[in-house]
Scaffold this active site. Sequence first.
Site, PDB file in Angstrom:
ATOM      1  N   ASN A  25      34.265  39.918   6.961  1.00  0.00           N
ATOM      2  CA  ASN A  25      32.992  40.391   6.413  1.00  0.00           C
ATOM      3  C   ASN A  25      32.939  40.034   4.933  1.00  0.00           C
ATOM      4  O   ASN A  25      33.790  40.454   4.162  1.00  0.00           O
ATOM      5  CB  ASN A  25      32.888  41.909   6.604  1.00  0.00           C
ATOM      6  CG  ASN A  25      31.496  42.416   6.263  1.00  0.00           C
ATOM      7  OD1 ASN A  25      30.900  42.001   5.266  1.00  0.00           O
ATOM      8  ND2 ASN A  25      30.969  43.309   7.083  1.00  0.00           N
ATOM      9  N   ARG A  53       0.803  -1.231   0.000  1.00  0.00           N
ATOM     10  CA  ARG A  53       0.000   0.000   0.000  1.00  0.00           C
ATOM     11  C   ARG A  53       0.832   1.276   0.000  1.00  0.00           C
ATOM     12  O   ARG A  53       0.311   2.368  -0.211  1.00  0.00           O
ATOM     13  CB  ARG A  53      -0.981  -0.012   1.178  1.00  0.00           C
ATOM     14  CG  ARG A  53      -2.227  -0.820   0.855  1.00  0.00           C
ATOM     15  CD  ARG A  53      -3.339  -0.501   1.811  1.00  0.00           C
ATOM     16  NE  ARG A  53      -3.153  -1.159   3.086  1.00  0.00           N
ATOM     17  CZ  ARG A  53      -3.655  -0.704   4.230  1.00  0.00           C
ATOM     18  NH1 ARG A  53      -4.345   0.429   4.249  1.00  0.00           N
ATOM     19  NH2 ARG A  53      -3.449  -1.352   5.358  1.00  0.00           N
TER      20      ARG A  53
END
Length: 452
Positions: A365, A16
């Site tokens: 950064n 199923r």
Amino acid sequence: MRNTAAVILAAGQGTRMKSTKHKVLHEIAAKPMLFHLMDTVHLLGCEQQVLIIGSGREQVEEAVGTTEYKAKFAVQEEQLGTGHAVMMACNALEGCSGDVIILFGDTPFIPLEVMQKMLAAKNIEGEQPGIVVLGFDAENPGRYGRLVLAEDDSLERIVEYKDANDAERAITLCNSGMMVVDGDKLFEWLDSLSNDNAAGEYYLTDLVERARADGVKTVVVKAEEHDVMGVNSRADLAVAENAFQIKRRREMMNTGVTLIDPATVYFADDTKIANDVVIEPNVYFGPGVTVHNGARIKAFSHLEGAIVGEGASIGPYARLRPGADVGEKAKIGNFVEVKKAKLGNGAKVSHLSYIGDAQVGAGANIGAGTITCNYDGFFKYQTVVGDGAFIGSNTALVAPVTIGNGAIIGAGSVISSDIDIDALGVTRAKQKQIDGFAAKFRSDKLAKKEQE
Ligand code: UD1
Ligand code: CA
């Protein structure tokens, strides 16, 4: 308490599910359902574990092979019923005396306490039942086997739905399928089962009548219906996933994690989140994520295989892939993807970047739109960005490449060789200015347009 062995049935096809993947390997919270069950069995302290496999067995063997679970396999070539399946464990359990707990691979969330309750009932002084069956009161009994009780409330027999008459079908006390059986008797009783029934199968459930014929007591222990829920279809899988998530969200909040909108956050079974972490709405955790204290995971982020350091900020709309290791108070902003990269404390990658196969120093950064070009179509290469370096926006870092501590990269550069400590790296064509060009361009074009 006596020694315990576990037999887990997983030989059925699971038709199923409509899947090429074995039913018990379908995942709940990013982990095969079978492994949820095996975790509980491990906690129960079973000395031996036997997995009954048949249909699709290679898949189960392979999946279990990649783990540290100590299970033996027993093969059931043909699926002739649950009783026949347990018989297959005979060789693997040779010489093992004690209690045998029989479980189904597709019923993965039997709580540890329920298993312990079954074992305790099996070992009550003086009573010593031969079989303890796990039953439940079903809201909608459907096609479950029914438990028929004797006058003294012990278990007289189990009748399968297909074989039951109307009076039996009216019973709402159902069989979960799980049971504990006396190991000294189990295989003797199984040997005498017949398949003379509506399904033509060897029913495990017939053991109850068989034991009673020997004058052995058989009893029922009850569980809540949701604890014994089986997964037979994709719809059941979704129900099981949802139940898992509801429980895990509550546990997370109980340990001090803020979930602003719990229903929209999805955890993997192994997600580890420290207290005082805030998780905004719509966040998905794949396997292998650890988030340390005080971090914030902003909305619409997807994390897997990642570590988030204390006080770090992730997202909104961030993607952390396996090997992302974000330092304390670092920041990963919107539309940033990080893979196999370590970011130092306080580093920032705030917008629109891909950082892969990289090491980014503390306080560096990384400007908007920076890309680590880590792949040449054949191999992957490393990018190293030093502490405190500043990478201008829209930079391509062509790996392998190293940017020294404190260096600056001019925006729009394509950096393919190393830049020294504190140097400026820039690869742009020299800027030109042509005075009055724009005004002349506009007046020329306007004049041409008027002539049309
Ligand atoms: C079984 C019980 C039923 C109970 C129900 C709960 C029997 C005879 N019936 O029925 O009373 O209410 O579970 O869900 O036990 N399996 C094998 N080999 C086999 C047959 C089954 O390994 O030959 C495995 C399946 O993969 C599955 C489990 O055993 O994990 C249960 O089998 P299933 O066919 O679903 O049992 P039910 O008919 O639902
Ligand atoms: Ca079933």
